[in-house]
Design an enzyme around this catalytic site. Sequence first.
Site, PDB file in Angstrom:
ATOM      1  N   ARG A 166      -9.679  12.452 -25.303  1.00 23.18           N
ATOM      2  CA  ARG A 166      -9.185  10.995 -25.830  1.00 23.18           C
ATOM      3  C   ARG A 166      -8.966  10.117 -24.823  1.00 23.18           C
ATOM      4  O   ARG A 166      -8.156   9.390 -24.979  1.00 23.18           O
ATOM      5  CB  ARG A 166      -8.027  11.235 -26.786  1.00 23.18           C
ATOM      6  CG  ARG A 166      -8.318  12.199 -28.064  1.00 23.18           C
ATOM      7  CD  ARG A 166      -9.427  11.912 -28.867  1.00 23.18           C
ATOM      8  NE  ARG A 166      -9.526  12.880 -29.788  1.00 23.18           N
ATOM      9  CZ  ARG A 166     -10.435  14.045 -29.508  1.00 23.18           C
ATOM     10  NH1 ARG A 166     -11.129  13.902 -28.639  1.00 23.18           N
ATOM     11  NH2 ARG A 166     -10.571  14.995 -30.356  1.00 23.18           N
ATOM     12  N   SER A 219      -5.275  10.814 -36.580  1.00 27.48           N
ATOM     13  CA  SER A 219      -4.403  11.454 -35.744  1.00 27.48           C
ATOM     14  C   SER A 219      -3.448  10.388 -34.730  1.00 27.48           C
ATOM     15  O   SER A 219      -4.097   9.722 -34.016  1.00 27.48           O
ATOM     16  CB  SER A 219      -4.747  12.493 -34.876  1.00 27.48           C
ATOM     17  OG  SER A 219      -5.435  13.422 -35.801  1.00 27.48           O
ATOM     18  N   GLU A 294      -1.910   8.768 -29.503  1.00 27.95           N
ATOM     19  CA  GLU A 294      -3.121   8.747 -29.441  1.00 27.95           C
ATOM     20  C   GLU A 294      -3.828   7.394 -29.519  1.00 27.95           C
ATOM     21  O   GLU A 294      -4.818   6.923 -29.063  1.00 27.95           O
ATOM     22  CB  GLU A 294      -3.733   9.616 -30.405  1.00 27.95           C
ATOM     23  CG  GLU A 294      -5.296   9.881 -30.002  1.00 27.95           C
ATOM     24  CD  GLU A 294      -6.007  11.103 -30.951  1.00 27.95           C
ATOM     25  OE1 GLU A 294      -5.338  12.146 -31.013  1.00 27.95           O
ATOM     26  OE2 GLU A 294      -7.079  10.818 -31.426  1.00 27.95           O
TER      27      GLU A 294
HETATM   28  C1  FAD Z   1      -9.792   8.873 -41.086  1.00 23.29           C
HETATM   29  C2  FAD Z   1      -9.887   8.728 -39.526  1.00 23.29           C
HETATM   30  C3  FAD Z   1     -10.540   9.833 -38.990  1.00 23.29           C
HETATM   31  C4  FAD Z   1     -10.418  10.025 -37.495  1.00 23.29           C
HETATM   32  N1  FAD Z   1     -10.889  11.207 -36.998  1.00 23.29           N
HETATM   33  C5  FAD Z   1     -10.976  11.358 -35.695  1.00 23.29           C
HETATM   34  C6  FAD Z   1     -11.584  12.197 -34.913  1.00 23.29           C
HETATM   35  O1  FAD Z   1     -11.882  13.236 -35.689  1.00 23.29           O
HETATM   36  N2  FAD Z   1     -11.547  12.388 -33.706  1.00 23.29           N
HETATM   37  C7  FAD Z   1     -11.296  11.283 -32.904  1.00 23.29           C
HETATM   38  O2  FAD Z   1     -11.333  11.343 -31.699  1.00 23.29           O
HETATM   39  N3  FAD Z   1     -10.746  10.195 -33.446  1.00 23.29           N
HETATM   40  C8  FAD Z   1     -10.741  10.016 -34.717  1.00 23.29           C
HETATM   41  N4  FAD Z   1     -10.306   8.966 -35.451  1.00 23.29           N
HETATM   42  C9  FAD Z   1      -9.769   7.765 -34.308  1.00 23.29           C
HETATM   43  C10 FAD Z   1     -10.935   6.759 -34.194  1.00 23.29           C
HETATM   44  O3  FAD Z   1     -12.205   6.839 -35.398  1.00 23.29           O
HETATM   45  C11 FAD Z   1     -11.455   7.082 -32.729  1.00 23.29           C
HETATM   46  O4  FAD Z   1     -10.562   6.821 -31.728  1.00 23.29           O
HETATM   47  C12 FAD Z   1     -12.609   5.999 -32.807  1.00 23.29           C
HETATM   48  O5  FAD Z   1     -13.347   6.317 -31.438  1.00 23.29           O
HETATM   49  C13 FAD Z   1     -12.358   4.454 -32.369  1.00 23.29           C
HETATM   50  O6  FAD Z   1     -13.436   3.679 -32.629  1.00 23.29           O
HETATM   51  P1  FAD Z   1     -13.287   2.158 -33.118  1.00 23.29           P
HETATM   52  O7  FAD Z   1     -14.711   1.525 -33.064  1.00 23.29           O
HETATM   53  O8  FAD Z   1     -12.632   2.155 -34.438  1.00 23.29           O
HETATM   54  O9  FAD Z   1     -12.585   1.678 -31.998  1.00 23.29           O
HETATM   55  P2  FAD Z   1     -11.114   0.568 -32.356  1.00 23.29           P
HETATM   56  O10 FAD Z   1     -10.121   1.115 -32.929  1.00 23.29           O
HETATM   57  O11 FAD Z   1     -11.872  -0.714 -32.692  1.00 23.29           O
HETATM   58  O12 FAD Z   1     -10.772   0.518 -30.795  1.00 23.29           O
HETATM   59  C14 FAD Z   1     -10.136   1.548 -29.988  1.00 23.29           C
HETATM   60  C15 FAD Z   1     -10.107   1.036 -28.632  1.00 23.29           C
HETATM   61  O13 FAD Z   1     -11.289   0.821 -27.797  1.00 23.29           O
HETATM   62  C16 FAD Z   1     -11.661  -0.361 -27.425  1.00 23.29           C
HETATM   63  N5  FAD Z   1     -13.234  -0.708 -27.693  1.00 23.29           N
HETATM   64  C17 FAD Z   1     -13.715  -0.807 -28.886  1.00 23.29           C
HETATM   65  N6  FAD Z   1     -15.031  -1.206 -28.746  1.00 23.29           N
HETATM   66  C18 FAD Z   1     -15.136  -1.222 -27.598  1.00 23.29           C
HETATM   67  C19 FAD Z   1     -16.388  -1.581 -26.812  1.00 23.29           C
HETATM   68  N7  FAD Z   1     -17.494  -1.855 -26.952  1.00 23.29           N
HETATM   69  N8  FAD Z   1     -16.300  -1.453 -25.189  1.00 23.29           N
HETATM   70  C20 FAD Z   1     -14.906  -1.498 -24.540  1.00 23.29           C
HETATM   71  N9  FAD Z   1     -13.744  -0.869 -25.449  1.00 23.29           N
HETATM   72  C21 FAD Z   1     -13.911  -0.847 -26.565  1.00 23.29           C
HETATM   73  C22 FAD Z   1     -10.578  -1.267 -28.170  1.00 23.29           C
HETATM   74  O14 FAD Z   1     -10.494  -2.408 -27.526  1.00 23.29           O
HETATM   75  C23 FAD Z   1      -9.465  -0.371 -28.468  1.00 23.29           C
HETATM   76  O15 FAD Z   1      -8.856  -0.336 -27.029  1.00 23.29           O
HETATM   77  C24 FAD Z   1     -10.147   9.084 -36.815  1.00 23.29           C
HETATM   78  C25 FAD Z   1      -9.594   7.546 -37.562  1.00 23.29           C
HETATM   79  C26 FAD Z   1      -9.355   7.609 -38.778  1.00 23.29           C
HETATM   80  C27 FAD Z   1      -9.073   6.193 -39.444  1.00 23.29           C
END
Ligand code: FAD
Length: 315
Positions: A166, A219, A294
Amino acid sequence: MTCTCTKNNTEFFRDFELRNFNTLKISSKADLVFFVKNEAEICTIFQTYKNAIMLGAGSNVLLSSNGIRQPVIITKNMCEISFRRDCVEIEAGAKTQKVSLEACNNSLSGFEFLIGIPSTLGGAVAMNAGAHGQTISDKLVNARIYDTKENKIITLSKEELNFSYRNSLIKKNEGRYVVLSAKFALEKDDKQKIKAQMDKNTEFRKKVQPSLALPNLGSVFKNPTLPDGSTISAGMLVDKCGLKDFHVGNAGVWARHGNFVINFLNCTSYEYLQVLYKMYTSVKEKFNIELQCEIVRAGEFSEAEDEIWRVIKKD
Ligand SMILES: Cc1cc2nc3c(=O)[nH]c(=O)nc-3n(C[C@H](O)[C@H](O)[C@H](O)COP(=O)(O)OP(=O)(O)OC[C@H]3O[C@@H](n4cnc5c(N)ncnc54)[C@H](O)[C@@H]3O)c2cc1C
Protein backbone atom coordinates in the site's frame (compact mmCIF):
# COMPACT_ATOMS: atom_id res chain seq x y z
CA MET A 1 -22.11 30.17 -3.43
CA THR A 2 -21.20 27.64 -6.10
CA CYS A 3 -20.55 28.88 -9.60
CA THR A 4 -19.56 27.13 -12.82
CA CYS A 5 -17.16 28.80 -15.25
CA THR A 6 -14.31 27.92 -17.53
CA LYS A 7 -10.70 29.07 -17.35
CA ASN A 8 -8.34 28.04 -20.15
CA ASN A 9 -11.18 25.69 -21.12
CA THR A 10 -10.80 23.74 -17.87
CA GLU A 11 -14.07 23.36 -16.01
CA PHE A 12 -13.83 24.65 -12.46
CA PHE A 13 -16.10 25.39 -9.50
CA ARG A 14 -15.73 27.56 -6.41
CA ASP A 15 -17.08 26.63 -2.94
CA PHE A 16 -17.68 23.14 -4.20
CA GLU A 17 -19.33 20.49 -2.00
CA LEU A 18 -17.32 17.23 -2.20
CA ARG A 19 -19.83 14.96 -0.41
CA ASN A 20 -20.52 13.05 -3.62
CA PHE A 21 -16.83 12.83 -4.52
CA ASN A 22 -15.66 10.65 -1.61
CA THR A 23 -16.95 7.20 -0.70
CA LEU A 24 -17.25 8.16 3.00
CA LYS A 25 -19.75 10.87 1.96
CA ILE A 26 -18.10 13.42 4.24
CA SER A 27 -19.38 16.92 3.66
CA SER A 28 -16.31 19.00 2.80
CA LYS A 29 -16.32 22.26 0.88
CA ALA A 30 -13.36 23.00 -1.37
CA ASP A 31 -12.53 26.59 -2.30
CA LEU A 32 -11.63 25.64 -5.87
CA VAL A 33 -12.18 22.39 -7.78
CA PHE A 34 -10.99 21.60 -11.33
CA PHE A 35 -12.42 18.82 -13.48
CA VAL A 36 -9.63 18.05 -15.93
CA LYS A 37 -10.03 16.35 -19.32
CA ASN A 38 -6.39 15.77 -20.26
CA GLU A 39 -2.82 15.87 -18.96
CA ALA A 40 -2.07 19.32 -20.42
CA GLU A 41 -4.78 20.80 -18.18
CA ILE A 42 -3.18 19.20 -15.11
CA CYS A 43 0.25 20.66 -15.96
CA THR A 44 -1.24 24.12 -16.55
CA ILE A 45 -3.08 24.10 -13.21
CA PHE A 46 0.08 23.11 -11.31
CA GLN A 47 2.03 25.92 -12.97
CA THR A 48 -0.37 28.37 -11.30
CA TYR A 49 -1.28 26.44 -8.15
CA LYS A 50 1.82 24.61 -6.83
CA ASN A 51 -0.13 23.28 -3.83
CA ALA A 52 -3.01 21.68 -5.79
CA ILE A 53 -4.04 18.18 -4.73
CA MET A 54 -5.27 15.21 -6.76
CA LEU A 55 -8.57 13.49 -6.04
CA GLY A 56 -9.49 10.21 -7.72
CA ALA A 57 -12.63 8.47 -6.53
CA GLY A 58 -12.02 9.63 -2.95
CA SER A 59 -12.18 6.02 -1.77
CA ASN A 60 -9.14 6.19 0.47
CA VAL A 61 -8.94 9.82 1.52
CA LEU A 62 -10.50 11.43 4.58
CA LEU A 63 -11.65 14.92 3.60
CA SER A 64 -11.86 17.50 6.35
CA SER A 65 -15.26 18.70 7.51
CA ASN A 66 -13.59 22.10 7.87
CA GLY A 67 -13.10 22.20 4.12
CA ILE A 68 -10.15 22.35 1.73
CA ARG A 69 -8.27 25.56 0.92
CA GLN A 70 -5.89 23.94 -1.61
CA PRO A 71 -7.17 23.67 -5.20
CA VAL A 72 -8.48 20.15 -5.88
CA ILE A 73 -8.00 18.43 -9.26
CA ILE A 74 -10.55 15.72 -10.05
CA THR A 75 -9.56 13.25 -12.79
CA LYS A 76 -12.86 11.45 -13.42
CA ASN A 77 -13.18 12.87 -16.96
CA MET A 78 -9.73 11.60 -17.97
CA CYS A 79 -10.69 7.99 -18.39
CA GLU A 80 -9.47 6.45 -21.67
CA ILE A 81 -8.67 2.73 -21.62
CA SER A 82 -6.82 1.55 -24.76
CA PHE A 83 -6.02 -2.10 -25.42
CA ARG A 84 -3.24 -3.09 -27.85
CA ARG A 85 -2.82 -6.86 -27.95
CA ASP A 86 -1.86 -7.92 -24.38
CA CYS A 87 -1.03 -4.35 -23.32
CA VAL A 88 -3.37 -1.74 -21.97
CA GLU A 89 -2.79 1.97 -21.43
CA ILE A 90 -5.11 3.58 -18.91
CA GLU A 91 -5.69 7.23 -18.02
CA ALA A 92 -5.61 8.30 -14.39
CA GLY A 93 -9.33 8.89 -13.96
CA ALA A 94 -10.55 5.54 -15.33
CA LYS A 95 -12.64 3.62 -12.78
CA THR A 96 -10.83 0.44 -11.81
CA GLN A 97 -14.02 -1.65 -11.77
CA LYS A 98 -14.54 -0.71 -15.45
CA VAL A 99 -10.88 -1.54 -16.16
CA SER A 100 -11.42 -4.99 -14.64
CA LEU A 101 -14.55 -5.63 -16.75
CA GLU A 102 -12.90 -4.45 -19.98
CA ALA A 103 -9.79 -6.57 -19.37
CA CYS A 104 -12.11 -9.57 -18.93
CA ASN A 105 -13.96 -8.71 -22.16
CA ASN A 106 -10.58 -8.74 -23.91
CA SER A 107 -9.72 -12.14 -22.32
CA LEU A 108 -6.87 -10.56 -20.36
CA SER A 109 -5.94 -11.70 -16.87
CA GLY A 110 -4.26 -9.61 -14.13
CA PHE A 111 -7.03 -7.21 -13.07
CA GLU A 112 -9.51 -9.66 -11.52
CA PHE A 113 -8.92 -8.09 -8.08
CA LEU A 114 -9.96 -4.62 -9.28
CA ILE A 115 -13.60 -5.64 -9.66
CA GLY A 116 -14.27 -4.82 -6.00
CA ILE A 117 -12.12 -1.70 -5.59
CA PRO A 118 -14.11 1.53 -6.13
CA SER A 119 -11.15 3.65 -7.16
CA THR A 120 -9.54 5.38 -10.12
CA LEU A 121 -6.39 4.10 -11.80
CA GLY A 122 -4.33 7.08 -10.53
CA GLY A 123 -5.38 6.52 -6.93
CA ALA A 124 -4.77 2.77 -7.24
CA VAL A 125 -1.22 3.33 -8.53
CA ALA A 126 -0.46 5.96 -5.85
CA MET A 127 -1.71 3.65 -3.08
CA ASN A 128 -0.51 0.39 -4.71
CA ALA A 129 -4.01 -1.02 -4.28
CA GLY A 130 -4.28 -4.76 -3.95
CA ALA A 131 -6.52 -7.64 -2.94
CA HIS A 132 -6.98 -11.39 -3.43
CA GLY A 133 -3.21 -11.90 -3.91
CA GLN A 134 -2.89 -9.34 -6.74
CA THR A 135 -1.72 -5.71 -6.69
CA ILE A 136 -1.85 -2.93 -9.28
CA SER A 137 1.97 -2.96 -9.49
CA ASP A 138 2.13 -6.67 -10.50
CA LYS A 139 1.44 -6.06 -14.20
CA LEU A 140 2.52 -2.42 -14.41
CA VAL A 141 5.18 -1.70 -17.05
CA ASN A 142 5.53 2.05 -16.59
CA ALA A 143 3.55 5.17 -15.72
CA ARG A 144 3.41 8.60 -17.28
CA ILE A 145 3.98 11.01 -14.44
CA TYR A 146 3.90 14.79 -14.09
CA ASP A 147 6.71 15.87 -11.79
CA THR A 148 5.29 19.04 -10.22
CA LYS A 149 8.68 20.03 -8.74
CA GLU A 150 10.57 19.86 -12.03
CA ASN A 151 7.51 20.89 -14.08
CA LYS A 152 7.95 18.09 -16.61
CA ILE A 153 6.32 14.86 -17.74
CA ILE A 154 8.43 11.75 -17.20
CA THR A 155 7.97 8.01 -17.67
CA LEU A 156 8.83 5.94 -14.61
CA SER A 157 9.27 2.17 -14.69
CA LYS A 158 7.73 -0.19 -12.16
CA GLU A 159 11.12 -0.39 -10.37
CA GLU A 160 11.46 3.40 -10.23
CA LEU A 161 7.97 3.69 -8.75
CA ASN A 162 9.31 1.73 -5.76
CA PHE A 163 6.10 -0.11 -4.80
CA SER A 164 5.60 -1.80 -1.45
CA TYR A 165 2.57 -2.80 0.65
CA ARG A 166 0.00 0.00 0.00
CA ASN A 167 2.87 2.35 -0.76
CA SER A 168 4.75 3.85 -3.71
CA LEU A 169 7.15 6.62 -4.67
CA ILE A 170 4.07 8.78 -5.35
CA LYS A 171 2.61 8.26 -1.90
CA LYS A 172 5.97 8.74 -0.17
CA ASN A 173 6.53 12.08 -1.95
CA GLU A 174 3.11 13.54 -1.23
CA GLY A 175 2.20 16.29 -3.68
CA ARG A 176 5.18 15.89 -6.02
CA TYR A 177 4.19 13.23 -8.57
CA VAL A 178 0.91 13.05 -10.48
CA VAL A 179 -0.10 9.86 -12.29
CA LEU A 180 -1.34 10.82 -15.76
CA SER A 181 -1.66 7.30 -17.17
CA ALA A 182 -0.07 3.87 -16.81
CA LYS A 183 0.77 0.97 -19.08
CA PHE A 184 0.25 -2.68 -18.13
CA ALA A 185 1.20 -6.01 -19.73
CA LEU A 186 -1.57 -8.52 -19.04
CA GLU A 187 -1.84 -12.22 -19.84
CA LYS A 188 -4.16 -13.85 -22.36
CA ASP A 189 -6.44 -16.32 -20.64
CA ASP A 190 -9.83 -17.93 -20.94
CA LYS A 191 -12.59 -15.32 -20.54
CA GLN A 192 -14.83 -17.65 -18.53
CA LYS A 193 -11.97 -18.44 -16.15
CA ILE A 194 -11.27 -14.71 -15.62
CA LYS A 195 -14.98 -14.00 -15.10
CA ALA A 196 -15.26 -16.87 -12.59
CA GLN A 197 -12.36 -15.42 -10.56
CA MET A 198 -13.97 -11.96 -10.59
CA ASP A 199 -17.29 -13.44 -9.41
CA LYS A 200 -15.46 -15.30 -6.64
CA ASN A 201 -13.76 -12.06 -5.54
CA THR A 202 -17.12 -10.25 -5.54
CA GLU A 203 -18.79 -13.00 -3.49
CA PHE A 204 -15.94 -12.93 -0.96
CA ARG A 205 -16.21 -9.14 -0.59
CA LYS A 206 -19.95 -9.31 0.02
CA LYS A 207 -19.20 -11.46 3.08
CA VAL A 208 -16.41 -9.40 4.60
CA GLN A 209 -16.89 -5.78 3.44
CA PRO A 210 -19.67 -3.25 3.73
CA SER A 211 -21.20 -2.07 0.45
CA LEU A 212 -20.98 1.63 -0.34
CA ALA A 213 -24.58 1.94 0.86
CA LEU A 214 -22.75 2.19 4.20
CA PRO A 215 -20.29 4.99 3.31
CA ASN A 216 -16.71 3.99 4.15
CA LEU A 217 -13.07 4.26 3.02
CA GLY A 218 -12.24 0.55 2.87
CA SER A 219 -9.79 -0.88 5.42
CA VAL A 220 -8.62 1.89 7.70
CA PHE A 221 -5.55 0.16 9.19
CA LYS A 222 -2.89 -1.92 7.46
CA ASN A 223 -2.60 -5.52 8.59
CA PRO A 224 0.40 -5.40 10.96
CA THR A 225 3.48 -7.55 10.42
CA LEU A 226 4.54 -9.58 13.46
CA PRO A 227 8.20 -10.04 14.54
CA ASP A 228 8.25 -13.50 12.83
CA GLY A 229 7.35 -11.86 9.49
CA SER A 230 3.75 -13.08 9.35
CA THR A 231 0.83 -10.65 9.09
CA ILE A 232 -2.22 -10.49 11.28
CA SER A 233 -5.66 -9.06 10.51
CA ALA A 234 -6.09 -5.54 11.89
CA GLY A 235 -9.88 -6.08 11.86
CA MET A 236 -9.56 -9.20 13.99
CA LEU A 237 -7.45 -7.31 16.57
CA VAL A 238 -10.06 -4.51 16.72
CA ASP A 239 -12.87 -7.06 17.08
CA LYS A 240 -11.02 -8.74 19.96
CA CYS A 241 -10.95 -5.38 21.75
CA GLY A 242 -14.76 -5.50 21.82
CA LEU A 243 -15.12 -2.50 19.51
CA LYS A 244 -17.66 -3.92 17.07
CA ASP A 245 -20.32 -1.23 16.87
CA PHE A 246 -18.22 1.34 18.80
CA HIS A 247 -19.49 4.82 17.82
CA VAL A 248 -18.49 8.45 18.26
CA GLY A 249 -21.39 10.58 17.12
CA ASN A 250 -22.34 9.40 13.64
CA ALA A 251 -19.13 7.47 12.89
CA GLY A 252 -18.68 3.90 14.04
CA VAL A 253 -16.91 0.56 13.59
CA TRP A 254 -18.86 -1.79 11.30
CA ALA A 255 -20.46 -4.52 13.40
CA ARG A 256 -19.36 -7.26 10.97
CA HIS A 257 -15.67 -6.38 10.50
CA GLY A 258 -13.47 -4.30 12.78
CA ASN A 259 -11.35 -2.66 10.08
CA PHE A 260 -14.20 -0.66 8.51
CA VAL A 261 -15.49 2.62 9.90
CA ILE A 262 -18.86 3.79 8.62
CA ASN A 263 -20.39 7.23 8.24
CA PHE A 264 -23.86 6.40 9.58
CA LEU A 265 -25.33 9.85 8.93
CA ASN A 266 -23.40 13.03 8.16
CA CYS A 267 -20.46 12.24 10.43
CA THR A 268 -17.65 14.77 10.77
CA SER A 269 -13.97 14.11 10.11
CA TYR A 270 -13.35 14.61 13.86
CA GLU A 271 -15.90 11.94 14.81
CA TYR A 272 -14.35 9.57 12.27
CA LEU A 273 -10.81 10.23 13.60
CA GLN A 274 -11.90 9.71 17.20
CA VAL A 275 -13.16 6.23 16.27
CA LEU A 276 -9.79 5.47 14.63
CA TYR A 277 -7.98 6.73 17.74
CA LYS A 278 -10.02 4.42 19.98
CA MET A 279 -9.26 1.45 17.70
CA TYR A 280 -5.54 2.29 17.70
CA THR A 281 -5.22 2.81 21.48
CA SER A 282 -7.33 -0.26 22.33
CA VAL A 283 -5.19 -2.55 20.14
CA LYS A 284 -2.01 -1.03 21.55
CA GLU A 285 -3.16 -1.52 25.14
CA LYS A 286 -4.44 -5.08 24.67
CA PHE A 287 -1.84 -6.52 22.25
CA ASN A 288 1.06 -4.03 22.37
CA ILE A 289 0.73 -3.72 18.57
CA GLU A 290 0.79 -0.28 16.94
CA LEU A 291 -1.65 -0.21 14.04
CA GLN A 292 -0.71 1.93 11.06
CA CYS A 293 -3.33 3.94 9.26
CA GLU A 294 -3.89 2.97 5.58
CA ILE A 295 -5.95 5.98 4.54
CA VAL A 296 -4.67 9.47 3.70
CA ARG A 297 -6.29 12.84 4.40
CA ALA A 298 -6.83 16.20 2.75
CA GLY A 299 -7.97 19.61 3.95
CA GLU A 300 -7.91 21.86 6.97
CA PHE A 301 -7.81 19.84 10.17
CA SER A 302 -8.16 21.13 13.74
CA GLU A 303 -5.39 20.78 16.32
CA ALA A 304 -7.28 17.91 17.98
CA GLU A 305 -7.54 16.12 14.62
CA ASP A 306 -3.84 16.73 13.89
CA GLU A 307 -2.93 15.24 17.26
CA ILE A 308 -4.84 12.02 16.50
CA TRP A 309 -3.33 11.88 13.00
CA ARG A 310 0.23 12.11 14.37
CA VAL A 311 -0.46 9.05 16.53
CA ILE A 312 -2.25 6.82 14.00
CA LYS A 313 -0.25 7.73 10.88
CA LYS A 314 3.32 6.50 10.88
CA ASP A 315 4.44 6.14 7.26
C1 FAD B 1 -15.49 -0.40 -0.25
C2 FAD B 1 -14.00 -0.20 -0.43
C3 FAD B 1 -13.20 -1.28 -0.67
C4 FAD B 1 -11.82 -1.11 -0.85
N1 FAD B 1 -11.04 -2.21 -1.08
C5 FAD B 1 -9.72 -2.06 -1.25
C6 FAD B 1 -8.89 -3.19 -1.49
O1 FAD B 1 -9.34 -4.32 -1.56
N2 FAD B 1 -7.57 -2.97 -1.67
C7 FAD B 1 -7.01 -1.72 -1.62
O2 FAD B 1 -5.79 -1.59 -1.80
N3 FAD B 1 -7.77 -0.63 -1.37
C8 FAD B 1 -9.11 -0.77 -1.19
N4 FAD B 1 -9.88 0.33 -0.93
C9 FAD B 1 -9.24 1.65 -0.79
C10 FAD B 1 -9.16 2.46 -2.08
O3 FAD B 1 -10.16 2.09 -3.00
C11 FAD B 1 -7.80 2.36 -2.75
O4 FAD B 1 -6.76 2.81 -1.92
C12 FAD B 1 -7.74 3.16 -4.04
O5 FAD B 1 -6.58 2.82 -4.72
C13 FAD B 1 -7.81 4.67 -3.91
O6 FAD B 1 -8.09 5.22 -5.20
P1 FAD B 1 -8.90 6.56 -5.39
O7 FAD B 1 -8.96 6.85 -6.84
O8 FAD B 1 -10.20 6.50 -4.70
O9 FAD B 1 -7.93 7.57 -4.69
P2 FAD B 1 -8.30 8.77 -3.70
O10 FAD B 1 -8.90 8.21 -2.47
O11 FAD B 1 -9.04 9.80 -4.43
O12 FAD B 1 -6.85 9.31 -3.36
C14 FAD B 1 -5.96 8.53 -2.60
C15 FAD B 1 -4.57 9.19 -2.69
O13 FAD B 1 -4.10 9.06 -4.03
C16 FAD B 1 -3.81 10.36 -4.56
N5 FAD B 1 -4.13 10.36 -5.98
C17 FAD B 1 -5.34 10.18 -6.57
N6 FAD B 1 -5.23 10.27 -7.91
C18 FAD B 1 -3.93 10.54 -8.15
C19 FAD B 1 -3.17 10.76 -9.34
N7 FAD B 1 -3.73 10.74 -10.55
N8 FAD B 1 -1.84 11.00 -9.22
C20 FAD B 1 -1.24 11.03 -8.01
N9 FAD B 1 -1.90 10.84 -6.86
C21 FAD B 1 -3.23 10.59 -6.93
C22 FAD B 1 -4.64 11.33 -3.76
O14 FAD B 1 -4.07 12.64 -3.78
C23 FAD B 1 -4.59 10.69 -2.39
O15 FAD B 1 -3.40 11.02 -1.73
C24 FAD B 1 -11.26 0.19 -0.77
C25 FAD B 1 -12.08 1.29 -0.52
C26 FAD B 1 -13.45 1.11 -0.36
C27 FAD B 1 -14.31 2.29 -0.11
